[in-house]
Design an enzyme around this catalytic site. Structure first.
Site, short mmCIF file in Angstrom:
data_model
loop_
_atom_site.label_atom_id
_atom_site.label_comp_id
_atom_site.label_asym_id
_atom_site.label_seq_id
_atom_site.Cartn_x
_atom_site.Cartn_y
_atom_site.Cartn_z
N SER A 1 -4.01 2.22 0.72
CA SER A 1 -4.84 2.04 1.90
C SER A 1 -6.19 2.70 1.65
O SER A 1 -6.29 3.65 0.87
CB SER A 1 -4.17 2.71 3.10
N GLU B 1 0.84 -1.19 0.00
CA GLU B 1 0.00 0.00 0.00
C GLU B 1 0.88 1.25 0.00
O GLU B 1 1.91 1.29 0.67
CB GLU B 1 -0.91 0.02 1.23
#
Length: 558
Positions: A472, A446
């Site tokens: 994210s 992420e």
């Protein structure tokens, strides 16, 4: 009963002997055996209390004439794994979780399953494993945490801390303010309080009918959440031997569509695309990444939640009517986009479930005619940079939806973070982070740290970021992820050079590098894939088997 394979007949005397050692009595061998798949772990704030939740569920199962057997999966906290090599293991953990559910349930031939997930990859991993087993199943998550409040009275969440790092680096906040944000953002146990990946997936479980109402929004550690646990435990006992409620009879084509409709209406995490592609594959349901723009075009974005709107959190959504209110508004105003005859785990159709649902606060959940956008909160872009597609959370865009800029290329997230801090990325640039896809990472990290740095440094509205990695759910800004094909499999993102012009048009669903075909062909001939040493045997195995993001980053044995 399925569990008769381990408990009935004289040939199973050794099996029963072992079960007696676990405390079972003669009368227990006539009862359904129910697996309680927990994900308790001390280091995840959404999971450290799940041992107590499992006890509540097991006690209720015993009261209702069944025998519970608790087992555990692993868990990775993406926030704690962020910004170092630990993030390489986050997405691969989904496969381990799925495999562990399948292994325990089938090795012991349990009759039914209740799953207690909460954060990040645990919910999709459990869904994937449960779909392989295909017994009556209910999901009941740990629940979201409350939003934090600073000394100034501002509501914040974990994403605020990530962005504060950038603001502190840029000297926009004091050390005292920085510390206050750090200490205030996560005030309790639970999944992070905004519409990040965990809450997105727990919300989609509710939308698919595999969880009871309130699963996505009732606060963790509340009396209301404890009552939801008991309801779920009672219900799994009622349906433990009823084949109508096998999970594949709940998670159908209709349920998957309903999940994506809710995802669009609430502006869920871009990770939901990755996970729903993987879940639909396990369910034997067709879901093509190309279908998602059609759904988005038919669904208004009516609920905006942090990080897209920092004044609204999951508990606010619950007070405003919850996921059911969102679905009821969409179904009443937007034709037949929701499949209202889909079966839910209560035995009701979705239509029956929604009959009393209504919006209680139109400042939190809007009516369709006052929507934040006439289209959904996620979009799939295509073009020469992403022939197989890429994902953007349109709900999180804070600047223009059309962007043209010069590429500044980095071959890893770590390289990008250093470059951003040193000022290599300026207003008008497109920050390119590559070799971070499922194979390239490996593990598809992420990119929350770089996006949060840009946001905190005041560049969020003036810089685009594109990557073959992912984001994210806490990411906001013009952030395009999941670019497929990825750099490690020869995608054009790997051929980009600093200064190449890149155009992104969200409303046209396009992403394009303005590089001639002749120049691309020349670069392909000269291209040599950078060699990256991967010491972990598990990550090498993952790298060898994983598909790209357009297929859900699943382990592909075919």
């Amino acid at each position: 009963m399925r569990s008769d394979a381990i408990k009935k007949g004289h040939l199973k005397a050794p099996n029963r002997s072992l079960l007696r050692a676990c405390g079972l009595k003669d009368e227990d061998f006539d009862k359904p055996f129910i697996g309680v798949a927990n994900s308790y772990i001390d280091i995840i704030p959404g999971h450290y209390f799940l041992n107590n939740y499992a006890k509540i569920i097991k006690d209720e199962i015993c009261k209702n004439g069944c025998v519970p057997f608790e087992f555990n999966t692993i868990g990775v906290d993406d926030g704690i794994a962020m910004g170092h090599e630990g993030m390489l293991y986050s997405l691969p953990s989904r496969e381990i979780i799925a495999n562990s559910i399948e292994t325990v349930m089938n090795a012991h031939q349990l009759d039914a399953l209740i799953c207690i997930p909460n954060c990040d990859k645990i919910t999709p991993g459990m869904l994937m494993g449960a779909l392989r087993v295909n017994v009556p199943t209910i999901f009941v998550s740990g629940g979201p945490m409350a939003s934090g409040v600073t000394k100034k009275g501002e509501k914040i969440s974990l994403s605020s801390v990530f962005e504060a790092v950038g603001a502190y680096e840029a000297k926009k906040i004091s050390e005292e303010e920085f510390k206050d944000i750090e200490c205030s953002a996560c005030p309790s146990g639970g999944s992070c309080s905004g519409m990040f990946t965990a809450n997105s997936m727990n919300t989609l479980c509710e939308a698919m009918g595999i969880a009871l109402e309130g699963n996505g929004t009732i606060l963790a550690l509340s009396k209301e959440r404890e009552e939801l646990l008991r309801k779920a435990a009672r219900r799994i006992c009622e349906i433990a031997l009823d084949e109508r409620f096998k999970i594949r009879n709940i998670i159908t084509q209709k349920a998957v569509r309903n999940a994506m409709v809710v995802d669009m209406a609430m502006g869920g995490s871009s990770n939901t695309v990755l996970h729903m592609l993987a879940i639909s594959r396990e369910a034997g349901v067709a879901l093509d990444i190309k279908d998602l723009n059609f759904i988005s075009s038919k669904v208004a974005h009516i609920a905006k939640i942090a990080p897209s709107l920092n004044s609204v959190y999951m508990d606010d959504i619950h007070k405003a009517g919850g996921v059911s209110a969102v679905m009821a508004e969409i179904s009443s105003r937007q034709g037949h986009i929701l499949e209202l005859d889909a079966l839910t785990i209560t035995g009701e159709s979705l239509k029956e479930r929604l009959k009393n649902a209504k919006i209680k606060d139109e400042n939190i959940i809007r009516k369709v005619d006052n929507a934040y956008s006439k289209v959904g909160g996620l979009a799939i872009l295509f073009g020469n940079l992403a022939e197989q597609g890429c994902v953007i959370k349109t709900a999180g865009i804070i600047g223009e939806r059309k962007f043209k800029g010069k590429a500044v290329c980095f071959n890893s997230q770590d390289e990008a973070i250093k470059g951003i801090i040193k000022g290599k990325v300026q207003k008008g640039n497109v920050c390119v982070i590559r070799y971070e896809g499922p194979k390239g990472g490996p593990g598809m990290q992420e990119m929350l740290s770089p996006t949060s740095l840009l946001m905190g440094m005041g560049l969020g509205a003036d810089v685009a970021l594109i990557t073959d990695g992912r984001f994210s759910g806490a990411t906001r800004g013009l952030s395009v992820g999941h670019i497929s094909p990825e750099a490690a499999e020869g995608g054009l993102i790997g051929l980009l050079k600093d200064g190449d012009e890149i155009e992104i048009d969200v409303d046209a669903y396009t992403i394009h590098a303005n590089v001639s075909e002749e120049e691309i062909a020349k670069r392909k001939k000269e291209f040599a894939l950078p060699q990256k040493e991967v010491s972990s045997r598990w990550l090498r195995m993952y790298q060898k088997l994983v598909s790209n993001a357009s297929k859900g980053a699943v382990l592909d044995m075919e």
